[in-house]
Design a protein around this motif. Sequence first.
Motif, mmCIF file in Angstrom:
data_model
loop_
_atom_site.group_PDB
_atom_site.id
_atom_site.type_symbol
_atom_site.label_atom_id
_atom_site.label_comp_id
_atom_site.label_asym_id
_atom_site.label_seq_id
_atom_site.Cartn_x
_atom_site.Cartn_y
_atom_site.Cartn_z
ATOM 1 N N TYR A 1 0.796 3.435 4.762
ATOM 2 C CA TYR A 1 1.481 3.063 3.789
ATOM 3 C C TYR A 1 2.599 4.415 3.317
ATOM 4 C CZ TYR A 1 -3.626 3.336 3.681
ATOM 5 O OH TYR A 1 -5.234 2.511 4.056
ATOM 6 N N ARG B 1 1.234 -1.242 -0.037
ATOM 7 C CA ARG B 1 -0.372 0.057 0.018
ATOM 8 C C ARG B 1 0.592 1.287 -0.085
ATOM 9 N NH1 ARG B 1 -4.890 -1.846 0.725
ATOM 10 N NH2 ARG B 1 -6.951 0.058 0.647
ATOM 11 N N ALA C 1 -6.546 -0.532 7.882
ATOM 12 C CA ALA C 1 -5.102 -1.218 6.559
ATOM 13 C C ALA C 1 -4.131 -0.928 7.773
ATOM 14 C CB ALA C 1 -5.822 -0.308 4.861
ATOM 15 N N ARG C 2 -4.156 0.842 7.586
ATOM 16 C CA ARG C 2 -2.625 1.309 8.217
ATOM 17 C C ARG C 2 -2.148 0.043 9.710
ATOM 18 N NH1 ARG C 2 -3.964 6.535 7.416
ATOM 19 N NH2 ARG C 2 -4.819 6.606 9.784
ATOM 20 N N ASP D 1 -9.359 3.205 -0.652
ATOM 21 C CA ASP D 1 -10.109 2.905 0.958
ATOM 22 C C ASP D 1 -11.384 3.437 0.322
ATOM 23 O OD1 ASP D 1 -7.882 2.025 1.906
ATOM 24 O OD2 ASP D 1 -7.044 3.725 2.424
ATOM 25 N N THR E 1 -4.862 4.260 -3.590
ATOM 26 C CA THR E 1 -4.842 3.806 -2.531
ATOM 27 C C THR E 1 -6.193 4.757 -2.389
ATOM 28 O OG1 THR E 1 -3.574 5.318 -1.981
ATOM 29 C CG2 THR E 1 -2.655 2.767 -1.684
ATOM 30 N N ASN F 1 -13.857 0.392 -0.243
ATOM 31 C CA ASN F 1 -13.728 -0.807 0.551
ATOM 32 C C ASN F 1 -14.798 0.102 1.564
ATOM 33 O OD1 ASN F 1 -12.829 -2.723 -0.715
ATOM 34 N ND2 ASN F 1 -10.527 -2.378 0.519
#
Length: 260
Positions: free
Chosen positions: A224, A187, A215-216, A197, A193, A200
């Motif tokens: 990222y 990522r 995600a992070r 995001d 990205t 999602n």
Amino acid sequence: MDLGLDGKRALVLSSSRGLGRGIAEALAAEGARVFMTARSEDKLKAAAEAINARGRGQAKFMAADLKTGVTAIHEAAVAALGGIDILVANTGGPPAGTALSVEPDSWTPQFEAMVVPVFRLASLVLPGMQKAGFGRILVVASSGIVQPIPNLVMSNALRSSILGWAKTLSGEVAKDGVTVNMILPGRIETDRTGELDAANAKRAGKTVEQVAEAARAAIPAGRYGDVREFADVACFLASARASYVTGSAIRVDGGAIRSV
Ligand SMILES: NC(=O)c1ccc[n+]([C@@H]2O[C@H](COP(=O)([O-])OP(=O)(O)OC[C@H]3O[C@@H](n4cnc5c(N)ncnc54)[C@H](OP(=O)(O)O)[C@@H]3O)[C@@H](O)[C@H]2O)c1
């Protein structure tokens, strides 16, 4: 380390922004002459002007759609650079979607948009590379070819076909001094990205920040990646110093892929 990129001629696809632009900038910073291409002429112009203003390396560009413009891109790049030593095969990403939701009829157009242009361009640049005894083909792919990413089935599936092609090709041209590698972003912070995001978040009924935070948290590095961190690895793989690296898929993912 002198990467031996001074004066090398690189065709960098899909380089008006994001990872492609970052790679073009990094190659030029090492003294390479880059030919940049994507659809947005204004963005390419700005990116090329920024490189040329720095005074090291050199950038030229042409606006074209990879779906229809492969031959024209190749001809323009050869006319501008006099030949191609490095092909950075980057493409736009496919739409998000689950395996169950993708319309069967959408596979062929997507294959033609992001896979066939890579094969075609490689076949156009390879004879010159083989004759010169030097060449670098670097395909920008995704961590999804090692660890498939939920809701990105087209990326997972189509890029895996490029992996099979790249590995096969690498064995055929290694003796000619041509390396063929894939570089796998986990990522890295770009427009793409941000778009994923947002997709999602919509799918999960969450905010974009909630999705980005999750995600992070799943990335051992806890963040990222920066385009420059990705581009530096690409630059090395494209360089003379990476002469014994071929047929590999190199991860730049902050440890996100869980398998060895
Ligand atoms: N960033 C990441 O962390 C990450 C992770 C995994 C995989 N990837 C993949 O790596 C690739 C690059 O990622 P990115 O983050 O830099 O994406 P990005 O920010 O969306 O940039 C995509 C680039 O592709 C160009 N492009 C798109 N469609 C094109 C077409 N039909 N013809 C010519 N150029 C086209 C765009 O320029 P124009 O709009 O001007 O044409 C732009 O320069 C994508 O395939 C992406 O899916 C990225």
